[in-house]
Design a protein around this motif. Structure first.
Motif, PDB file in Angstrom:
ATOM      1  N   THR A 120       5.480  13.587 -10.100  1.00  0.00           N
ATOM      2  CA  THR A 120       6.690  14.402 -10.180  1.00  0.00           C
ATOM      3  C   THR A 120       7.499  14.141 -11.448  1.00  0.00           C
ATOM      4  O   THR A 120       8.475  14.846 -11.711  1.00  0.00           O
ATOM      5  CB  THR A 120       7.586  14.138  -8.956  1.00  0.00           C
ATOM      6  N   GLY A 121       7.094  13.138 -12.229  1.00  0.00           N
ATOM      7  CA  GLY A 121       7.784  12.856 -13.478  1.00  0.00           C
ATOM      8  C   GLY A 121       8.953  11.912 -13.358  1.00  0.00           C
ATOM      9  O   GLY A 121       9.653  11.641 -14.345  1.00  0.00           O
ATOM     10  N   LYS A 122       9.200  11.368 -12.156  1.00  0.00           N
ATOM     11  CA  LYS A 122      10.290  10.406 -11.992  1.00  0.00           C
ATOM     12  C   LYS A 122       9.997   9.094 -12.701  1.00  0.00           C
ATOM     13  O   LYS A 122      10.910   8.351 -13.058  1.00  0.00           O
ATOM     14  CB  LYS A 122      10.548  10.157 -10.502  1.00  0.00           C
ATOM     15  N   LEU A 123       8.710   8.804 -12.884  1.00  0.00           N
ATOM     16  CA  LEU A 123       8.288   7.639 -13.659  1.00  0.00           C
ATOM     17  C   LEU A 123       7.461   8.123 -14.840  1.00  0.00           C
ATOM     18  O   LEU A 123       6.634   9.024 -14.692  1.00  0.00           O
ATOM     19  CB  LEU A 123       7.450   6.685 -12.806  1.00  0.00           C
ATOM     20  N   GLY A 124       7.681   7.526 -16.012  1.00  0.00           N
ATOM     21  CA  GLY A 124       6.918   7.888 -17.199  1.00  0.00           C
ATOM     22  C   GLY A 124       5.837   6.868 -17.502  1.00  0.00           C
ATOM     23  O   GLY A 124       5.657   5.885 -16.775  1.00  0.00           O
ATOM     24  N   SER A 125       5.119   7.085 -18.592  1.00  0.00           N
ATOM     25  CA  SER A 125       4.026   6.182 -18.974  1.00  0.00           C
ATOM     26  C   SER A 125       4.522   4.787 -19.301  1.00  0.00           C
ATOM     27  O   SER A 125       3.768   3.815 -19.203  1.00  0.00           O
ATOM     28  CB  SER A 125       3.262   6.759 -20.173  1.00  0.00           C
ATOM     29  N   ASP A 126       5.818   4.653 -19.663  1.00  0.00           N
ATOM     30  CA  ASP A 126       6.362   3.329 -19.970  1.00  0.00           C
ATOM     31  C   ASP A 126       6.414   2.436 -18.732  1.00  0.00           C
ATOM     32  O   ASP A 126       6.540   1.217 -18.840  1.00  0.00           O
ATOM     33  CB  ASP A 126       7.776   3.451 -20.557  1.00  0.00           C
TER      34      ASP A 126
ATOM     35  N   ILE B 116       0.855  -1.197   0.000  1.00  0.00           N
ATOM     36  CA  ILE B 116       0.000   0.000   0.000  1.00  0.00           C
ATOM     37  C   ILE B 116       0.888   1.244   0.000  1.00  0.00           C
ATOM     38  O   ILE B 116       0.647   2.203  -0.751  1.00  0.00           O
ATOM     39  CB  ILE B 116      -0.941  -0.004   1.216  1.00  0.00           C
ATOM     40  N   LYS B 117       1.939   1.239   0.825  1.00  0.00           N
ATOM     41  CA  LYS B 117       2.882   2.359   0.837  1.00  0.00           C
ATOM     42  C   LYS B 117       3.569   2.506  -0.517  1.00  0.00           C
ATOM     43  O   LYS B 117       3.816   3.627  -0.988  1.00  0.00           O
ATOM     44  CB  LYS B 117       3.931   2.145   1.930  1.00  0.00           C
ATOM     45  N   LEU B 118       3.889   1.383  -1.140  1.00  0.00           N
ATOM     46  CA  LEU B 118       4.538   1.401  -2.444  1.00  0.00           C
ATOM     47  C   LEU B 118       3.650   2.074  -3.485  1.00  0.00           C
ATOM     48  O   LEU B 118       4.144   2.788  -4.358  1.00  0.00           O
ATOM     49  CB  LEU B 118       4.871  -0.024  -2.880  1.00  0.00           C
ATOM     50  N   MET B 119       2.338   1.869  -3.396  1.00  0.00           N
ATOM     51  CA  MET B 119       1.406   2.509  -4.323  1.00  0.00           C
ATOM     52  C   MET B 119       1.435   4.032  -4.166  1.00  0.00           C
ATOM     53  O   MET B 119       1.425   4.766  -5.152  1.00  0.00           O
ATOM     54  CB  MET B 119      -0.006   1.982  -4.097  1.00  0.00           C
ATOM     55  N   PHE B 120       1.487   4.508  -2.915  1.00  0.00           N
ATOM     56  CA  PHE B 120       1.601   5.949  -2.676  1.00  0.00           C
ATOM     57  C   PHE B 120       2.883   6.494  -3.296  1.00  0.00           C
ATOM     58  O   PHE B 120       2.889   7.553  -3.937  1.00  0.00           O
ATOM     59  CB  PHE B 120       1.595   6.240  -1.170  1.00  0.00           C
ATOM     60  N   LYS B 121       3.976   5.747  -3.109  1.00  0.00           N
ATOM     61  CA  LYS B 121       5.272   6.169  -3.641  1.00  0.00           C
ATOM     62  C   LYS B 121       5.235   6.213  -5.169  1.00  0.00           C
ATOM     63  O   LYS B 121       5.766   7.151  -5.791  1.00  0.00           O
ATOM     64  CB  LYS B 121       6.360   5.204  -3.166  1.00  0.00           C
ATOM     65  N   THR B 122       4.606   5.213  -5.786  1.00  0.00           N
ATOM     66  CA  THR B 122       4.523   5.157  -7.250  1.00  0.00           C
ATOM     67  C   THR B 122       3.714   6.325  -7.801  1.00  0.00           C
ATOM     68  O   THR B 122       4.115   6.957  -8.790  1.00  0.00           O
ATOM     69  CB  THR B 122       3.877   3.832  -7.699  1.00  0.00           C
ATOM     70  N   ILE B 123       2.589   6.640  -7.164  1.00  0.00           N
ATOM     71  CA  ILE B 123       1.766   7.767  -7.600  1.00  0.00           C
ATOM     72  C   ILE B 123       2.560   9.069  -7.506  1.00  0.00           C
ATOM     73  O   ILE B 123       2.522   9.914  -8.411  1.00  0.00           O
ATOM     74  CB  ILE B 123       0.483   7.875  -6.747  1.00  0.00           C
TER      75      ILE B 123
END
Length: 414
Positions: free
Chosen positions: A311-317, A299-306
């Motif tokens: 913030t743009g650290k992760l893209g759509s890929d 659950i915490k990981l989901m918050f981190k991913t969002i």
């Protein structure tokens, strides 16, 4: 066929539990339920009991609970709209909450059936930093960086934190507490696995999974690696060694595929190498703590991913849709029931979390409307709320089509 069957079973079970949460909560507060459906599209099977139609639809993705007064202006004692804000909040939140409960239950099944890796070292590489600093087989890890360790996840997630260049471990041996400060090992990986022949590794490779840098670059199952940065390689050891020696950000990998030579430029991932593992623990207390830990962690990981997406650290890929999830389910099913149960728990947590996001058409937005109603003292007209949810639904469908398109491109990338 295995992938198809496993996917249908996993998705159906997760959706069934989610919708059952809505259904049970609605019944508990006296709301009339018209239909409880699993799947979407045309009805395949249905049965009516006590005024509620229980149905199975043709498309085994999704489901719904149709309640009186939820999307219509009906004012009766059994209508959704006439119930208190708290009662409606309970009905809406019950679905996602049941997904978290399902994940906890699945983790418990895995823990009681297969055991949990605890905090006692079962194997340690004699060439590792951990061994050099004094850790040995049989030692019990008491804490890492001051945080108590009861299960392997307590240890693993702390020592693989990329922000830590070293970690301090407190361990027990023969009743004596000891401490060591250990440097983390970093290694570069491109995300390929070697094909084994007679138990030995070869230069024939395949991507480790659909999210690996190698897969993203275009490496395919059966490719034979011949060069790393234009240096010929003839063994798996030479492949890994040359990748480790790469000083540049990217590594050039040359492969042979169906008699054709192809070059790929891949940016390796930096991964911390953990060179010891722990023994299985089948105690009741460890099973409970491990299951709760994993549920909360994801659950915490989901918050981190969002946060990283915003913030743009992760893209759509980095996102995956139904095609990618089905592929993962298939791989998990082939690996065994343990992998499948763990993946099902993770997907259930994802579904519960995503449904709680304040996006129109999802449960989270309905909860927001209820909070607004509680603050302002009156509800938003059903027609206006329905219009907002409809727009959100259209946007969600468009987003899902986009993600599915990206999945298909990854799946058939050459």
């Amino acid at each position: 066929m295995l992938t198809l069957i496993a996917s249908i079973l996993v998705f159906s079970a997760i959706v069934l539990v989610h919708e059952f949460g809505h259904y049970k909560a609605a019944k508990s507060v006296g709301i009339k339920v018209y239909e409880f459906a699993i799947g979407m599209g045309p009805t395949v099977l249905k049965r009516e009991k006590n005024g509620t139609v229980y149905s199975i639809r043709a498309i085994p993705i999704g489901g719904f609970v149709q309640m009186e007064g939820e999307e219509e202006d009906v004012k009766t004692s059994t209508s959704y709209s006439t119930k208190s804000v708290w009662q409606r909040f309970k009905v809406v939140a019950a679905g996602p909450v049941m997904n978290f409960v399902l994940a906890l239950a699945l983790f418990l099944i895995v823990a009681f059936s297969f055991g949990v890796y605890g905090n006692t070292i079962d194997f340690i590489d004699e060439n590792s930093n951990e061994y050099a600093e004094g850790l040995r087989t049989g030692d019990s890890i008491i804490s890492v960086n001051g945080d108590k360790s009861y299960i392997w996840e307590d240890i693993y997630y702390e020592i693989t934190n990329p922000d830590n260049t070293y970690y301090t471990v407190e361990y027990e041996r023969d009743g004596v507490l000891k401490q060591a400060k250990i440097s983390n090992n970093y290694r570069k990986i491109v995300g390929v696995t070697s094909k084994l022949v007679d138990g030995k590794t070869t230069t024939t490779v395949s991507p480790s999974d659909v999210t690996s840098p190698a897969y993203e670059a275009g490496i395919k199952d059966g490719d034979v690696i011949t060069k790393i940065n234009d240096v010929p390689v003839s063994s798996w050891e030479e492949i890994t060694s040359n990748i480790e020696k790469t000083s540049d950000k990217a590594v050039k990998i040359t492969v042979e595929r169906n008699g054709e030579t192809m070059d790929f430029t891949i940016v390796p991932q930096t991964q911390i190498s953990v060179k010891f593992n722990t023994a299985l623990d089948k105690s009741f207390s460890t099973a409970i703590s491990s299951s709760a830990y994993k549920t909360v962690y994801f659950i915490k990981l989901m918050f981190k991913t969002i946060a990283q997406l915003v913030t743009g650290k992760l893209g759509s890929d980095s996102l995956g849709g139904p095609v990618m999830v089905i592929s993962m389910v298939g791989e998990a099913a082939e690996s065994g029931i343990l992998s499948l149960l763990n993946l099902a728990a993770f997907i259930s947590i994802n579904l519960g979390f995503m449904n709680l996001l304040p996006i129109p058409a999802l449960d989270g937005s309905k909860l927001v409307f209820l909070v607004v109603e509680a603050v302002r003292g009156k509800s938003i007209p059903v027609e206006k709320e329905g219009y907002i949810h409809f727009i959100g639904f259209v946007v969600l469908i468009g987003f899902m089509l986009f993600i599915t398109y990206k999945d298909i491109l990854r799946l058939f990338r050459i």
